[in-house]
Write an enzyme that holds these catalytic residues in place. Structure first.
Site, PDB file in Angstrom:
ATOM      1  N   GLN A  75      -4.601  -1.632   9.260  1.00 46.17           N
ATOM      2  CA  GLN A  75      -4.706  -2.761   8.817  1.00 46.17           C
ATOM      3  C   GLN A  75      -4.623  -4.222   9.741  1.00 46.17           C
ATOM      4  O   GLN A  75      -4.749  -4.195  10.724  1.00 46.17           O
ATOM      5  CB  GLN A  75      -2.901  -3.161   8.690  1.00 46.17           C
ATOM      6  CG  GLN A  75      -2.961  -4.322   7.830  1.00 46.17           C
ATOM      7  CD  GLN A  75      -3.177  -4.582   6.463  1.00 46.17           C
ATOM      8  OE1 GLN A  75      -3.103  -3.113   5.594  1.00 46.17           O
ATOM      9  NE2 GLN A  75      -3.800  -5.830   5.677  1.00 46.17           N
ATOM     10  N   ASP A 105     -11.390   1.970   3.598  1.00 44.75           N
ATOM     11  CA  ASP A 105     -11.694   0.564   3.829  1.00 44.75           C
ATOM     12  C   ASP A 105     -13.275   0.333   3.855  1.00 44.75           C
ATOM     13  O   ASP A 105     -13.504  -0.691   3.381  1.00 44.75           O
ATOM     14  CB  ASP A 105     -10.919  -0.341   5.127  1.00 44.75           C
ATOM     15  CG  ASP A 105      -9.825  -0.602   4.835  1.00 44.75           C
ATOM     16  OD1 ASP A 105      -9.578  -0.916   3.432  1.00 44.75           O
ATOM     17  OD2 ASP A 105      -9.412  -1.237   5.583  1.00 44.75           O
ATOM     18  N   LYS A 122       0.873  -1.134   0.423  1.00 44.53           N
ATOM     19  CA  LYS A 122       0.496   0.189   0.145  1.00 44.53           C
ATOM     20  C   LYS A 122       0.892   1.395   0.040  1.00 44.53           C
ATOM     21  O   LYS A 122       0.492   2.213  -0.961  1.00 44.53           O
ATOM     22  CB  LYS A 122      -0.172   0.208   1.324  1.00 44.53           C
ATOM     23  CG  LYS A 122      -1.825  -0.714   1.597  1.00 44.53           C
ATOM     24  CD  LYS A 122      -2.446  -1.533   2.557  1.00 44.53           C
ATOM     25  CE  LYS A 122      -3.949  -2.761   1.951  1.00 44.53           C
ATOM     26  NZ  LYS A 122      -4.565  -3.430   3.105  1.00 44.53           N
TER      27      LYS A 122
END
Ligand code: NDP
Length: 245
Positions: A58, A81, A14
């Site tokens: 994460q 997200d 990422k």
């Protein structure tokens, strides 16, 4: 948080994607023993930080951290997200800024391959909040006729064999075999499983599946890179939503 090796790879990918796209990013690699309050304080700081348009924690987080509390703490406008309940609800009603990255990547693959979902039998195996459920909703928004399967589904092969578009998000290596797939079906393998020999494999047994499928995604490759690409797209969208300079 912590030392999860898969998470470290994902975060590195990422970061690299941000660099390639020219997106400014900050990484906070928090030690395993970080308290929930410390994590929430960091999220609060980033929620208020004007040069930050997107925040991603994460997953998975260590066992002493409550995942829901953490997700709920992210400002929905910065939730790239799309896991916050506000964004989940927006996806449900079909009026959303962000789409969860993996299902969004699957939809992009379908679209870019010139496949029309309208009227197709779509079967999603897996009902997690991050993949299966939003995937089903996006296929529905694209006018597919959607069936969601899970660990309690009876006669799974009968369901998968009826699919024109089959999405596997199970987390079991080589779970979907060729004889569970309809001739000519579009097969999308979300699974990322690490075998004992350290090799990556999907939830679909590629060798047997490719003989029957009309189109199929590989693992590695396929959906994985699309997930990162969609994160970049959500982040640019968040910059627009938040008016970030
Ligand atoms: P979860 O473990 O959260 O969900 C797995 C789902 O599979 C559950 O709904 C479960 O059913 C279902 N399932 C388990 N066993 C069976 C079975 N025997 N028959 C039918 N259904 C079954 O996983 P995720 O959704 O988070 O991830 C799925 C896979 O996708 C994993 O391999 C993961 O690594 C990968 N992944 C890949 C990403 C990418 O970028 N490509 C991103 C995210 C995930 P039940 O609900 O009944 O338990």
């Amino acid at each position: 948080m912590g030392e999860d090796p898969a998470s470290q790879v994902y975060v590195r990918n990422k970061e690299r994607a941000c660099e390639e796209c020219g997106i400014y990013s900050e990484k906070y690699a928090l030690p395993e023993e970080t308290t929930q309050d410390e994590l929430l304080a960091l999220i609060d700081k980033l929620n208020k930080q004007e040069n930050i348009s997107g925040i991603l924690v994460q997953l998975p987080v260590p066992a002493h951290i409550d995942e829901k509390t953490v997700i709920n703490a992210i400002d929905p406008k910065k939730d790239v997200d799309a896991f916050h309940p506000v964004n989940v609800g927006k996806i449900m009603v079909g009026n959303y800024d962000f789409v969860p990255c993996t299902p969004a990547g699957v939809m992009e693959l379908i679209k870019e391959s010139g496949i029309d979902v309208t009227g197709k039998e779509c079967v999603v195996v897996g009902r997690s909040n991050i993949v299966g459920k939003p995937q089903a909703m996006l296929l529905l928004h694209s006018n597919g006729t959607v069936t969601i399967c899970h660990s309690k589904t009876k006669d799974l092969a009968e369901k998968t064999k009826a699919a024109d578009i089959l999405v596997a998000a199970v987390g079991i290596p080589n779970f979907i075999k060729g004889d569970m797939i309809k001739e000519g079906a579009v097969v999308i393998d979300v699974g990322i499983n690490r075998l004992e020999n350290k090799k990556l494999c999907g939830d679909v047994e590629f060798e047997s599946a490719e003989k029957v499928a009309g189109a199929i995604t590989p693992v590695p490759g396929g959906v994985g890179p699309m997930t990162v690409a969609m994160l970049m797209k959500n982040t640019v969208r968040a910059a627009v939503v938040n008016g970030t300079k």
